[in-house]
Design a protein around this motif. Structure first.
Motif, PDB file in Angstrom:
ATOM      1  N   ARG A 154      -5.365  -4.400  -6.464  1.00 38.58           N
ATOM      2  CA  ARG A 154      -5.086  -4.528  -5.033  1.00 38.58           C
ATOM      3  C   ARG A 154      -6.184  -5.322  -4.330  1.00 38.58           C
ATOM      4  O   ARG A 154      -5.905  -6.127  -3.436  1.00 38.58           O
ATOM      5  CB  ARG A 154      -4.949  -3.143  -4.395  1.00 38.58           C
ATOM      6  N   THR A 155      -7.418  -5.122  -4.752  1.00 37.07           N
ATOM      7  CA  THR A 155      -8.514  -5.911  -4.187  1.00 37.07           C
ATOM      8  C   THR A 155      -8.316  -7.393  -4.491  1.00 37.07           C
ATOM      9  O   THR A 155      -8.496  -8.253  -3.612  1.00 37.07           O
ATOM     10  CB  THR A 155      -9.862  -5.434  -4.755  1.00 37.07           C
ATOM     11  N   HIS A 191      -7.844   9.147   0.880  1.00 36.29           N
ATOM     12  CA  HIS A 191      -8.273   7.991   0.091  1.00 36.29           C
ATOM     13  C   HIS A 191      -9.724   7.621   0.419  1.00 36.29           C
ATOM     14  O   HIS A 191     -10.504   7.276  -0.484  1.00 36.29           O
ATOM     15  CB  HIS A 191      -7.366   6.789   0.362  1.00 36.29           C
ATOM     16  N   HIS A 207       0.811  -1.211   0.000  1.00 39.28           N
ATOM     17  CA  HIS A 207       0.000   0.000   0.000  1.00 39.28           C
ATOM     18  C   HIS A 207       0.851   1.269   0.000  1.00 39.28           C
ATOM     19  O   HIS A 207       0.325   2.361   0.144  1.00 39.28           O
ATOM     20  CB  HIS A 207      -0.948   0.014   1.205  1.00 39.28           C
ATOM     21  N   VAL A 229     -10.316  -3.905   2.508  1.00 44.12           N
ATOM     22  CA  VAL A 229     -10.415  -2.959   1.392  1.00 44.12           C
ATOM     23  C   VAL A 229     -11.229  -1.742   1.800  1.00 44.12           C
ATOM     24  O   VAL A 229     -10.822  -0.586   1.576  1.00 44.12           O
ATOM     25  CB  VAL A 229     -11.052  -3.646   0.168  1.00 44.12           C
ATOM     26  N   ALA A 276      -6.902  -0.020  -7.724  1.00 41.83           N
ATOM     27  CA  ALA A 276      -7.967  -0.450  -6.810  1.00 41.83           C
ATOM     28  C   ALA A 276      -8.435  -1.857  -7.156  1.00 41.83           C
ATOM     29  O   ALA A 276      -8.704  -2.675  -6.261  1.00 41.83           O
ATOM     30  CB  ALA A 276      -9.138   0.523  -6.884  1.00 41.83           C
ATOM     31  N   PHE A 299     -12.581   7.557  -2.335  1.00 42.69           N
ATOM     32  CA  PHE A 299     -13.230   6.288  -2.664  1.00 42.69           C
ATOM     33  C   PHE A 299     -14.737   6.347  -2.417  1.00 42.69           C
ATOM     34  O   PHE A 299     -15.547   6.015  -3.294  1.00 42.69           O
ATOM     35  CB  PHE A 299     -12.609   5.161  -1.839  1.00 42.69           C
TER      36      PHE A 299
END
Length: 390
Positions: free
Chosen positions: A368-369, A239, A69, A210, A365, A243
């Protein structure tokens, strides 16, 4: 001159798929050293996952890079960071591999190179070009100011079916490209992460991580490093605002679509309608979040990332901010002479954002998920090397 043994080993590594680029080889080198130290084992998901490996093949490197991250905690804590001869800089090494994974797994594959060309100038130029095209189209239908701007409905400027015909195919292509890219990545890293199927508990844990942005807490709950050694939660908060602001705007569009087709209630909507509440809250949140991310990105310590990716990062942030700001301005300008002009700017920004989503920073995104899902699956399996403790 390299020895024959070294050349032979590197050729074998390439043939085995362990790594194919200098960036991947550098991550593998650093992980070997980190695996012997383990001082940062509790910082984030990267280090527990690292302890389950003795060697780092290409798929392992891709998985670890997308787990990172980029909080910077390990760099600031590392006794082997530059100027030490080991030159350990995990955040920077992982950042260089991450963007490579986006390009490697992009769909269609031929468009993977767009990740390296998607910069701030291109993003803003695309938005401006699309806004100009729409403005010229509106002008041909009756003007950009005055009478046309006083119309209460945006569909008087651009008919509903025309907007659907423009945006629906683009949205479909974006969803397909991102979905195929994530699937290619998933298939690539699954064998390296135990190969076990996704379970409900693993999915729930990954979703929790997440949605909370768990690993932007620096491993100790006090936040990330930025331009100095001080901890700050600003990056995590920015963030979150970005998001959830984006998701609220998406929800507003989805609700408006259902109201239009299922209930026969056409836009524009007034307060306190659900689309207006969701869109207004999301727009303000998105503006605040992207403004914070821009400031933090400009102040980010150069050792904590890849300088070559800054144009792509800033381009994405700028398009998100422009989309939100123009949407809020459009709300404020409704019924005013400037309405049509602001509508063209907003639609141009939205279209530019959509067109660049699959080949820009938004991909992180998605990947990374997927990496966190595979990590949640892997950690539930027996440790294959019997080392470390999760």
């Amino acid at each position: 001159m390299q020895s024959l043994e070294t050349l032979t080993r590197e050729a074998r590594d390439l043939a085995d798929g362990r790594w194919t680029t200098p960036a991947e080889a550098e991550v593998a080198r650093q992980m070997q050293i980190c695996n012997g130290c383990r001082y940062c084992e509790g910082f984030c998901a990267v280090f527990p996952a690292m302890t389950r490996r003795l060697e780092f093949a290409r798929a392992d490197v891709h998985q670890l890079a997308n787990l990172c991250h980029n909080c910077g905690a390990c760099y600031h804590a590392c006794q082997y960071a530059p100027p030490h001869e080991f030159a350990i800089n995990v955040p920077q090494a992982m950042a260089r591999v991450r963007v490579q994974t986006y390009a490697d797994h992009a769909w269609p594959p031929a468009l993977g190179r767009l990740y390296r060309r998607n910069g701030l100038t291109l993003a803003l130029a695309l938005a401006a070009a699309l806004a100009l095209f729409l403005a010229l189209a509106a002008a041909s239908r009756g003007g950009l100011w005055g009478v046309s701007g006083e119309r209460s409905s945006f569909y008087d400027v651009f008919p509903h079916n025309l907007l659907v015909g423009l945006f629906a195919p683009v949205f479909g292509c974006v969803a397909l490209a991102l979905g195929m890219g994530a699937l290619r990545f998933w298939r690539g890293v699954t064998p390296a992460t135990s190969g076990a199927p996704l379970s409900a508990p693993a999915a729930a844990e990954a979703a929790h991580d997440v949605l909370r942005l768990k690993y932007l807490d620096g491993g100790h709950g006090e936040g990330c490093h930025n331009d100095d050694d001080a901890y700050t939660l600003s990056r995590r908060r920015a963030h979150h605002l970005t998001f959830y602001g984006f998701m609220l705007c998406f929800a507003a569009t989805s609700v408006a679509t259902l109201m239009h087709y299922l209930l026969g209630q056409a836009a524009p909507y007034d307060l306190p309608s659900l689309p207006k509440l969701l869109g207004g809250t999301g727009g303000l949140s998105l503006m605040a979040g992207t403004a914070g991310l821009w400031r933090l990105n400009r102040r980010r310590h150069p050792a904590l990332g890849d300088a070559a990716q800054k144009p792509m990062d800033l381009g994405f942030i700028a398009l998100l901010f422009l989309t939100a700001a123009s949407g809020m301005a459009l709300w404020a300008c409704r019924g005013m002479p400037a309405q049509t002009l602001v509508l063209c700017l907003h639609l141009g920004a939205v279209m530019a954002l959509f067109l660049t989503l699959p080949y820009g920073k938004f991909a992180h995104a998605v990947y990374r998920t997927a990496a966190l899902l595979r990590h949640a699956v892997e950690k539930r399996q027996p440790n294959p090397v019997g080392l470390g403790d999760e």
